[in-house]
Motif scaffolding. Structure first.
Motif, PDB file in Angstrom:
ATOM      1  N   ASP A 377     -25.357  70.266  52.673  1.00  0.00           N
ATOM      2  CA  ASP A 377     -24.783  71.045  53.774  1.00  0.00           C
ATOM      3  C   ASP A 377     -24.245  72.370  53.254  1.00  0.00           C
ATOM      4  OD1 ASP A 377     -25.347  69.043  55.522  1.00  0.00           O
ATOM      5  OD2 ASP A 377     -23.279  68.323  55.712  1.00  0.00           O
ATOM      6  N   PHE A 378     -24.545  73.425  54.011  1.00  0.00           N
ATOM      7  CA  PHE A 378     -23.996  74.752  53.724  1.00  0.00           C
ATOM      8  C   PHE A 378     -23.092  75.137  54.880  1.00  0.00           C
ATOM      9  CE2 PHE A 378     -27.947  74.411  51.483  1.00  0.00           C
ATOM     10  CZ  PHE A 378     -27.735  75.056  50.278  1.00  0.00           C
ATOM     11  N   GLY A 379     -21.841  75.484  54.582  1.00  0.00           N
ATOM     12  CA  GLY A 379     -20.967  76.010  55.623  1.00  0.00           C
ATOM     13  C   GLY A 379     -21.390  77.432  55.895  1.00  0.00           C
ATOM     14  N   GLY A 380     -21.096  77.939  57.070  1.00  0.00           N
ATOM     15  CA  GLY A 380     -21.501  79.329  57.287  1.00  0.00           C
ATOM     16  C   GLY A 380     -21.137  79.762  58.677  1.00  0.00           C
ATOM     17  N   ALA A 381     -20.937  81.060  58.822  1.00  0.00           N
ATOM     18  CA  ALA A 381     -20.622  81.602  60.132  1.00  0.00           C
ATOM     19  C   ALA A 381     -21.791  81.335  61.070  1.00  0.00           C
ATOM     20  CB  ALA A 381     -20.364  83.098  60.005  1.00  0.00           C
ATOM     21  N   PRO A 382     -21.502  80.952  62.321  1.00  0.00           N
ATOM     22  CA  PRO A 382     -22.597  80.767  63.275  1.00  0.00           C
ATOM     23  C   PRO A 382     -23.405  82.062  63.362  1.00  0.00           C
ATOM     24  CG  PRO A 382     -20.497  80.068  64.221  1.00  0.00           C
ATOM     25  CD  PRO A 382     -20.184  80.722  62.915  1.00  0.00           C
ATOM     26  N   GLY A 383     -24.703  81.940  63.331  1.00  0.00           N
ATOM     27  CA  GLY A 383     -25.557  83.118  63.435  1.00  0.00           C
ATOM     28  C   GLY A 383     -25.990  83.689  62.106  1.00  0.00           C
TER      29      GLY A 383
END
Ligand SMILES: [Zn+2]
Length: 475
Positions: A377-383
């Protein structure tokens, strides 16, 4: 997991005493023909090691290491301490080296390669049954115990039907008397098909592999639970290869004459330990060669975690929802495409921080640890962008109830990657993607507890750790 390969085995006190008894100490200035190596060597102190043992291992002295590291009392070194080793040598007669067993290694071939005796290797490693050597096993070998380590390593030749000592002498350019002596054979005694003959001075790999095989490697060694294993075979002449490991078939592919590769996904719940790997090679004349050898699978050392889901999300856990989707994804990702698209290392599909690793054993709402996290899993800003880590063909691009907006790429040779929970999908089924191409954006669609990209990889119909492919290229 490659760290495992570089790990330096602790010196067992017993083997060290055996070494002292068997071999006179050798200093770095003993005038042997071995070439001193150059460059900086760092040794990380292991359990049971002494400065004296470390000095001996690298062909240097306690005083030299102590001076280089500002050690005032050489009796005190600590486990994990990093030592600068000045003028380290790796070819010191009698110095222990760590050998990781490869296919075709036997005590006899290892003894020949390291100029020692099979008895000494067996004693040092407490091997009571030589037939039990397995691929991936770590052995400590005191090289040079039976002679000059700069002498050429003899090659091993398997006698073919119709061979005799004279014919072998012609082929190798060695007098037949030399061949007879090297193998303890009567001067004009018969040879038997399959018999092992040592060829003095040959530079060939001294491994015991049957005739059509020139080279056989397992990558990584040892293979690891939950990771991809590659079996690479090079032969003298074209063959068909079939095989199996832990009960599943090995699917071989080839893009170069006489080179064959099978990529095999080792399931995350495969028992660590020794499993037989079986191969059958069929030549163009129909002649079959079979071999089976034990391969050790290392523990993936995966962690555990509990996931809490609210009632609405739990509805998405019901088998009526999850099963058909699982079937669909599993079928799509278990195909074998003979064309290979991937090349070298894979890139990362997201620049986000890794928030959950592959393999973690999972329970939901306090339940049993019956599943494992099937991707990274990579966290990340939506978009934020999702990029293709390697070349391939898009084989699925649609919204799924559990996995949300999902994309699956076929990289060939049974290798697939999946991208779940995306906000948007930018590709369609049939699209050919190139490494680094933006294929979608990070989101939280489907069964997801927040915006993240779940990156999943399947090899040979099994979910494996995709991060291995970012660090390791396969043949
Ligand atoms: Zn995930």
């Amino acid at each position: 997991m490659t760290g495992l390969l570089r790990r330096i085995l602790p010196l067992a006190v017993l083997s060290f005493l055996a070494l002292l008894a068997a071999i006179p100490p050798v200093s770095a200035q003993d005038g042997s023909s071995a070439q001193p190596s150059t460059g900086t060597t760092i040794h990380v102190v292991q359990r049971d090691e002494t400065l004296f043992g470390i000095a001996m291992r690298y062909g240097t002295t306690v005083e030299a290491i102590a001076a280089a590291n500002g050690i005032s009392d050489p009796r005190y070194i600590t486990v994990g301490q990093r030592l600068l080793i000045p003028n380290a040598r790796f070819d010191v007669p009698g110095a222990p080296v760590t050998h990781i067993v490869a296919p075709g290694d036997t005590l006899d071939t290892l003894a020949a390669r390291y100029h020692t005796t099979s008895e000494q290797i067996a004693t040092t490693n407490r091997i009571t049954n030589p037939a039990r050597l397995f691929v991936g096993q770590e052995l400590t070998i005191h090289q040079g115990a039976s002679g000059d380590i700069s002498a050429p390593v003899p090659g091993l030749y398997r006698v073919q039907p119709g061979d005799n000592l004279l014919r072998l002498a012609l082929r190798t350019g060695l007098p037949w008397g030399v061949l007879a002596r090297a193998n303890g054979l009567p001067a004009l005694g018969p040879l038997f098909a399959g018999q092992a003959i040592w060829i003095p001075g040959a530079s060939a790999s001294p491994r015991d592999l049957p005739a059509p095989i020139l080279e056989l490697t397992i990558t990584p060694t040892p293979p690891v639970q939950g990771q991809t294993m590659a079996v690479h075979v090079i032969t003298r002449s074209p063959v068909e290869i079939t095989g199996s490991f832990v009960g599943y078939p090995l699917q071989f592919a080839s893009q170069q004459e006489n080179h064959y590769t099978a990529l095999f996904g080792i399931h995350a719940f495969t028992e660590p330990g020794v499993h037989p790997l079986a191969l059958t090679l069929t030549g163009s004349d129909g002649q079959q060669t079979q071999l089976t050898f034990p391969v050790g699978v290392a523990d993936g050392n995966y962690g555990t975690e509990q996931i809490s889901l609210d009632t609405q999300q739990q509805d998405l856990l019901s088998p009526q929802v999850t099963e058909p989707e699982w079937e669909r994804v599993a079928q799509t990702m278990s195909v074998f495409t003979p064309q290979r698209y991937f090349e070298g290392l894979m890139g990362l599909p997201s620049t986000g921080a890794i928030t959950s690793q592959f393999g973690t054993r999972r329970g939901y709402n306090g339940g049993v640890l019956s599943t494992f996290h099937s991707g990274t899993d990579f966290g990340g800003a939506p978009g934020s962008p999702v990029t293709a880590p390697a070349a391939g063909v898009v084989v699925l691009a649609e919204a799924l109830p559990v996995r949300g907006n999902a994309t699956i790429i076929d990289h060939g040779w049974g290798v697939f990657t999946g991208y779940w929970h995306q906000a948007e999908i930018y590709v369609r089924v049939g699209d050919v993607v190139v490494p680094g191409q933006v294929i979608g954006t990070v989101g939280s669609t489907g069964r997801s507890t927040g915006p993240h990209l779940h990156w999943e990889m399947w090899v040979g119909g099994v979910q494996v750790d995709p991060m291995q492919w970012v660090q390791q290229a396969f043949p």
